[in-house]
Design an enzyme around this catalytic site. Structure first.
Site, short mmCIF file in Angstrom:
data_model
loop_
_atom_site.label_atom_id
_atom_site.label_comp_id
_atom_site.label_asym_id
_atom_site.label_seq_id
_atom_site.Cartn_x
_atom_site.Cartn_y
_atom_site.Cartn_z
CB CYS A 129 47.56 43.86 24.72
SG CYS A 129 47.86 42.49 25.17
CE LYS A 158 49.29 41.56 21.34
NZ LYS A 158 48.96 40.76 22.31
CG ASP A 174 45.36 41.26 21.74
OD1 ASP A 174 45.98 41.09 20.48
OD2 ASP A 174 46.18 40.78 22.58
C1 VGL Z 1 46.11 40.36 27.08
C2 VGL Z 1 46.65 39.46 29.04
C3 VGL Z 1 47.15 38.31 28.52
C4 VGL Z 1 45.79 41.61 26.54
C5 VGL Z 1 46.69 39.38 26.55
O1 VGL Z 1 45.32 41.22 25.27
O2 VGL Z 1 45.42 42.51 26.86
N1 VGL Z 1 45.96 40.28 28.56
N2 VGL Z 1 47.31 38.16 27.19
#
Ligand code: VGL
Ligand code: ZN
Length: 209
Positions: free
Chosen positions: A155, A110, A12
């Site tokens: 994540c 995702k 991410d």
């Molecule tokens: C994430 C919160 C919401 C992450 C993704 O990538 O850690 N955290 N969506």
């Protein structure tokens, strides 16, 4: 392509998690040069991309009367509520401009189900729906994974913990991650939990020297 047993998983590294983004993580962008350098040390590099529909249940905006960072219960599962982020097709969902995308053999999107969020690269937040990543890595003979990216306590943490269920050896490259730290202390808690479960918490020097 042969995974040679080891894969780098880049979690991410998207605009919305970097400074100026909708769910910005302090110094989230500082890890990018390190990640770019580490990619050369792996034959197999996989990226994840948080990729939500606008009506994602984890957005506080879709839960009237609730606030950002509140927890709600979704069919027995605790879900933290977030600002709208990484909405499919938006600039915020794009990878950061400085991230080198050329070595990604797979980009796993995702959190696409409006009703179920997915922190983990392996299993969605219902703790049951698979993403297919374990099968992909197994098919390429990967036995050990190295995780970097955002966020340490969400994540990255969930991906690391779930990788153990599939029998991978797992390492988190801690200086190549940054965390949200909500609630306060969450990063430290996540790191000790990972260490207790046998996940290697290593530094990028160990790979780059
Ligand atoms: C994430 C919160 C919401 C992450 C993704 O990538 O850690 N955290 N969506
Ligand atoms: Zn998300």
């Amino acid at each position: 392509m042969n995974g040679s047993g080891k894969a780098l998983i880049v979690v991410d590294v998207q605009n919305d998690f970097c400074p100026g983004g909708a769910l910005q993580i302090k110094n989230g962008d500082l890890i990018i040069p390190l990640i770019n350098r580490m990619m050369d040390r792996f034959d197999l590099v996989v990226a994840t991309q948080d990729w939500h529909p606008q009506n994602q249940v984890s957005f506080a905006s879709n839960n009237p009367g609730k606030n950002i960072y509140d927890q709600i219960d979704i069919r027995g599962i605790a879900q933290t509520l977030w600002p709208d982020h990484c909405v499919q097709g938006t600039e915020g969902a794009e990878f950061h401009d400085d991230l080198d995308l050329d070595k990604f053999s797979l980009i796993l999107r995702k959190g696409r189900d409006p009703l179920v969020d997915s922190y983990s690269a392996f299993i969605e937040n219902d703790r049951n729906t698979k993403t297919g990543l374990a099968g992909y890595l197994n098919a390429l003979d990967v036995r050990e994974i190295f995780i970097c990216g955002l966020a340490t306590d969400y994540c990255v943490y969930y991906s690391a913990m779930d990788s153990l269920r599939y029998g991978f050896r797992c390492n988190v490259i801690i200086d190549a991650t940054r965390g949200v730290d909500v609630p306060e202390g969450n990063i430290d808690a996540a790191v000790s939990d990972m260490k207790n479960k046998g996940i290697g918490v290593i530094s990028s020097d160990e790979l780059l020297r």
